[in-house]
Design a protein around this motif. Structure first.
Motif, PDB file in Angstrom:
ATOM      1  N   TYR A  37      73.852 -24.307 -15.438  1.00  0.00           N
ATOM      2  CA  TYR A  37      74.905 -25.310 -15.263  1.00  0.00           C
ATOM      3  C   TYR A  37      75.111 -25.602 -13.782  1.00  0.00           C
ATOM      4  O   TYR A  37      75.002 -24.705 -12.939  1.00  0.00           O
ATOM      5  CB  TYR A  37      76.240 -24.793 -15.817  1.00  0.00           C
ATOM      6  CG  TYR A  37      76.223 -24.408 -17.273  1.00  0.00           C
ATOM      7  CD1 TYR A  37      76.677 -25.291 -18.247  1.00  0.00           C
ATOM      8  CD2 TYR A  37      75.757 -23.155 -17.674  1.00  0.00           C
ATOM      9  CE1 TYR A  37      76.670 -24.937 -19.593  1.00  0.00           C
ATOM     10  CE2 TYR A  37      75.744 -22.793 -19.017  1.00  0.00           C
ATOM     11  CZ  TYR A  37      76.207 -23.683 -19.967  1.00  0.00           C
ATOM     12  OH  TYR A  37      76.188 -23.329 -21.295  1.00  0.00           O
ATOM     13  N   GLY A  38      75.459 -26.839 -13.472  1.00  0.00           N
ATOM     14  CA  GLY A  38      75.803 -27.186 -12.106  1.00  0.00           C
ATOM     15  C   GLY A  38      76.286 -28.613 -12.022  1.00  0.00           C
ATOM     16  O   GLY A  38      76.093 -29.412 -12.948  1.00  0.00           O
ATOM     17  N   SER A  39      76.920 -28.948 -10.903  1.00  0.00           N
ATOM     18  CA  SER A  39      77.454 -30.302 -10.727  1.00  0.00           C
ATOM     19  C   SER A  39      76.578 -31.169  -9.840  1.00  0.00           C
ATOM     20  O   SER A  39      76.892 -32.338  -9.614  1.00  0.00           O
ATOM     21  CB  SER A  39      78.876 -30.223 -10.160  1.00  0.00           C
ATOM     22  OG  SER A  39      79.762 -29.692 -11.128  1.00  0.00           O
ATOM     23  N   HIS A  40      75.485 -30.626  -9.301  1.00  0.00           N
ATOM     24  CA  HIS A  40      74.546 -31.427  -8.516  1.00  0.00           C
ATOM     25  C   HIS A  40      73.631 -32.213  -9.454  1.00  0.00           C
ATOM     26  O   HIS A  40      73.063 -31.636 -10.389  1.00  0.00           O
ATOM     27  CB  HIS A  40      73.672 -30.541  -7.618  1.00  0.00           C
ATOM     28  CG  HIS A  40      74.379 -29.989  -6.429  1.00  0.00           C
ATOM     29  ND1 HIS A  40      75.190 -28.886  -6.512  1.00  0.00           N
ATOM     30  CD2 HIS A  40      74.396 -30.393  -5.128  1.00  0.00           C
ATOM     31  CE1 HIS A  40      75.680 -28.629  -5.306  1.00  0.00           C
ATOM     32  NE2 HIS A  40      75.218 -29.527  -4.458  1.00  0.00           N
ATOM     33  N   VAL A  41      73.486 -33.489  -9.180  1.00  0.00           N
ATOM     34  CA  VAL A  41      72.606 -34.327  -9.996  1.00  0.00           C
ATOM     35  C   VAL A  41      71.167 -33.828  -9.912  1.00  0.00           C
ATOM     36  O   VAL A  41      70.417 -33.879 -10.885  1.00  0.00           O
ATOM     37  CB  VAL A  41      72.705 -35.807  -9.548  1.00  0.00           C
ATOM     38  CG1 VAL A  41      71.691 -36.670 -10.288  1.00  0.00           C
ATOM     39  CG2 VAL A  41      74.125 -36.328  -9.780  1.00  0.00           C
ATOM     40  N   LEU A  43      69.962 -30.808  -9.727  1.00  0.00           N
ATOM     41  CA  LEU A  43      69.846 -29.377 -10.044  1.00  0.00           C
ATOM     42  C   LEU A  43      68.466 -29.007 -10.588  1.00  0.00           C
ATOM     43  O   LEU A  43      67.773 -28.142 -10.050  1.00  0.00           O
ATOM     44  CB  LEU A  43      70.939 -28.999 -11.049  1.00  0.00           C
ATOM     45  CG  LEU A  43      70.896 -27.579 -11.620  1.00  0.00           C
ATOM     46  CD1 LEU A  43      71.157 -26.550 -10.531  1.00  0.00           C
ATOM     47  CD2 LEU A  43      71.925 -27.418 -12.741  1.00  0.00           C
ATOM     48  N   GLU A  44      68.038 -29.666 -11.658  1.00  0.00           N
ATOM     49  CA  GLU A  44      66.756 -29.316 -12.277  1.00  0.00           C
ATOM     50  C   GLU A  44      65.601 -29.573 -11.311  1.00  0.00           C
ATOM     51  O   GLU A  44      64.697 -28.735 -11.175  1.00  0.00           O
ATOM     52  CB  GLU A  44      66.549 -30.115 -13.570  1.00  0.00           C
ATOM     53  CG  GLU A  44      65.226 -29.781 -14.244  1.00  0.00           C
ATOM     54  CD  GLU A  44      65.067 -30.425 -15.615  1.00  0.00           C
ATOM     55  OE1 GLU A  44      63.995 -30.228 -16.229  1.00  0.00           O
ATOM     56  OE2 GLU A  44      66.001 -31.122 -16.078  1.00  0.00           O
ATOM     57  N   PHE A  70      69.215 -27.385 -18.900  1.00  0.00           N
ATOM     58  CA  PHE A  70      70.074 -27.740 -17.768  1.00  0.00           C
ATOM     59  C   PHE A  70      71.259 -28.560 -18.268  1.00  0.00           C
ATOM     60  O   PHE A  70      71.075 -29.485 -19.064  1.00  0.00           O
ATOM     61  CB  PHE A  70      69.287 -28.539 -16.727  1.00  0.00           C
ATOM     62  CG  PHE A  70      68.205 -27.725 -16.057  1.00  0.00           C
ATOM     63  CD1 PHE A  70      68.473 -27.021 -14.902  1.00  0.00           C
ATOM     64  CD2 PHE A  70      66.934 -27.662 -16.607  1.00  0.00           C
ATOM     65  CE1 PHE A  70      67.488 -26.258 -14.298  1.00  0.00           C
ATOM     66  CE2 PHE A  70      65.939 -26.900 -16.005  1.00  0.00           C
ATOM     67  CZ  PHE A  70      66.224 -26.199 -14.837  1.00  0.00           C
ATOM     68  N   HIS A  72      74.685 -30.666 -16.897  1.00  0.00           N
ATOM     69  CA  HIS A  72      75.461 -31.205 -15.772  1.00  0.00           C
ATOM     70  C   HIS A  72      76.946 -31.057 -16.052  1.00  0.00           C
ATOM     71  O   HIS A  72      77.430 -31.437 -17.120  1.00  0.00           O
ATOM     72  CB  HIS A  72      75.126 -32.688 -15.543  1.00  0.00           C
ATOM     73  CG  HIS A  72      75.926 -33.305 -14.439  1.00  0.00           C
ATOM     74  ND1 HIS A  72      75.687 -33.027 -13.112  1.00  0.00           N
ATOM     75  CD2 HIS A  72      76.981 -34.152 -14.468  1.00  0.00           C
ATOM     76  CE1 HIS A  72      76.544 -33.698 -12.363  1.00  0.00           C
ATOM     77  NE2 HIS A  72      77.342 -34.386 -13.161  1.00  0.00           N
ATOM     78  N   GLU A  74      80.559 -32.250 -14.989  1.00  0.00           N
ATOM     79  CA  GLU A  74      81.303 -33.281 -14.261  1.00  0.00           C
ATOM     80  C   GLU A  74      82.467 -32.608 -13.532  1.00  0.00           C
ATOM     81  O   GLU A  74      83.281 -31.931 -14.159  1.00  0.00           O
ATOM     82  CB  GLU A  74      81.839 -34.324 -15.250  1.00  0.00           C
ATOM     83  CG  GLU A  74      82.376 -35.583 -14.610  1.00  0.00           C
ATOM     84  CD  GLU A  74      81.297 -36.409 -13.936  1.00  0.00           C
ATOM     85  OE1 GLU A  74      81.606 -36.993 -12.879  1.00  0.00           O
ATOM     86  OE2 GLU A  74      80.163 -36.465 -14.452  1.00  0.00           O
ATOM     87  N   THR A  88      84.663 -27.285 -12.446  1.00  0.00           N
ATOM     88  CA  THR A  88      84.128 -27.248 -11.082  1.00  0.00           C
ATOM     89  C   THR A  88      84.896 -28.215 -10.186  1.00  0.00           C
ATOM     90  O   THR A  88      85.538 -29.147 -10.660  1.00  0.00           O
ATOM     91  CB  THR A  88      82.629 -27.621 -11.036  1.00  0.00           C
ATOM     92  OG1 THR A  88      82.464 -28.996 -11.394  1.00  0.00           O
ATOM     93  CG2 THR A  88      81.813 -26.734 -11.951  1.00  0.00           C
ATOM     94  N   TYR A  98      80.034 -26.536  -5.023  1.00  0.00           N
ATOM     95  CA  TYR A  98      81.097 -26.660  -6.015  1.00  0.00           C
ATOM     96  C   TYR A  98      81.698 -25.296  -6.314  1.00  0.00           C
ATOM     97  O   TYR A  98      80.979 -24.310  -6.507  1.00  0.00           O
ATOM     98  CB  TYR A  98      80.553 -27.280  -7.318  1.00  0.00           C
ATOM     99  CG  TYR A  98      80.156 -28.730  -7.139  1.00  0.00           C
ATOM    100  CD1 TYR A  98      81.073 -29.750  -7.364  1.00  0.00           C
ATOM    101  CD2 TYR A  98      78.874 -29.067  -6.698  1.00  0.00           C
ATOM    102  CE1 TYR A  98      80.717 -31.086  -7.164  1.00  0.00           C
ATOM    103  CE2 TYR A  98      78.516 -30.394  -6.492  1.00  0.00           C
ATOM    104  CZ  TYR A  98      79.446 -31.392  -6.730  1.00  0.00           C
ATOM    105  OH  TYR A  98      79.092 -32.714  -6.523  1.00  0.00           O
TER     106      TYR A  98
END
Length: 223
Positions: A37-41, A43-44, A70, A72, A74, A88, A98
């Motif tokens: 998981y992450g908030s960066h577009v 990431l993958e 993965f 995303h 928000e 986040t 984040y």
């Protein structure tokens, strides 16, 4: 053995925070599921790129026998993950980072690394105080002393022990756990920062005492 699911939360994509993934053993095991998981577009793309030639001998899809997914997140939108409410928030750091707020069964833990805190900026401070509000534990980037943070290391994207106390006091946090220690510090230096921070917390508090600790490998916090 039984197939397991692992939930991995990424604060940001700088190499020192992602380079361990190719050595995450549960990811090699067929049947396992790893959800990142992450908030960066990007990431993958960032995680795949570090295993591309010539940086790594085994590419992403060959290395991982587990199913890797993965997700995303928000910023500001809570999401349920395995019974935990996860939110986040964007922080001030080169390339963005984040912070994470985890809430479950009446307990709250905040993980806030790689963020700079200009305490003079009221809007910035208010945002973080609200994010930290009444947390049981805040794991906080206290890489520098305040003197370093406002002089030599300004705009390096990290924070100080003093900023941690100020923000956590204002938010009514029960336990401040400092981490992301300055790599050049030995154990004695970290112990000195911890003692100074506890003294500062004692002098500045207006309410109940707040626990202050310094994180170390393998540390567990119960309660």
């Amino acid at each position: 053995g039984t197939a397991l699911t692992f939930h991995v939360f990424m604060s940001h994509l700088h190499w020192d925070h992602i380079m361990g993934l190719p050595f995450f053993t549960p990811g090699f095991i067929p049947g396992n599921r790893v959800v990142i998981y992450g908030s960066h577009v990007g990431l993958e793309a960032a995680l795949r790129r570090q295993q591309a030639q010539p940086s790594f001998p085994v590419d992403f899809d060959t290395l991982f026998g587990a199913r890797v997914e993965f997700v995303h997140l928000e910023p500001g939108v809570a999401r349920e993950v395995a019974g935990v409410r996860v939110t986040t928030m964007l922080q001030r750091h080169g390339g963005d980072s984040y912070g994470y707020r985890f809430e479950s069964q009446g307990r709250t833990v905040v993980f806030s690394t790689d963020s700079e805190h200009p305490l003079a900026e009221t809007e910035h401070t208010d945002r973080f105080v609200e994010f930290f509000r009444a947390a049981d534990v805040v794991i906080f980037d206290a890489m520098y002393s305040l003197a370093d943070a406002i002089s030599v290391k300004a705009d390096w994207g990290h924070s100080s022990n003093i900023a941690g106390v100020e923000l956590c006091h204002a938010a009514g946090v029960r336990h401040l756990c400092m981490f992301h220690h300055e790599p050049a510090f030995d154990d004695a230096s970290i112990a000195r920062v911890l003692a100074d921070t506890r003294r500062y917390e004692e002098i500045c508090r207006s309410g109940a005492p707040m626990t202050v600790t310094a994180a170390y490998d393998g540390m567990e916090i119960a309660g």
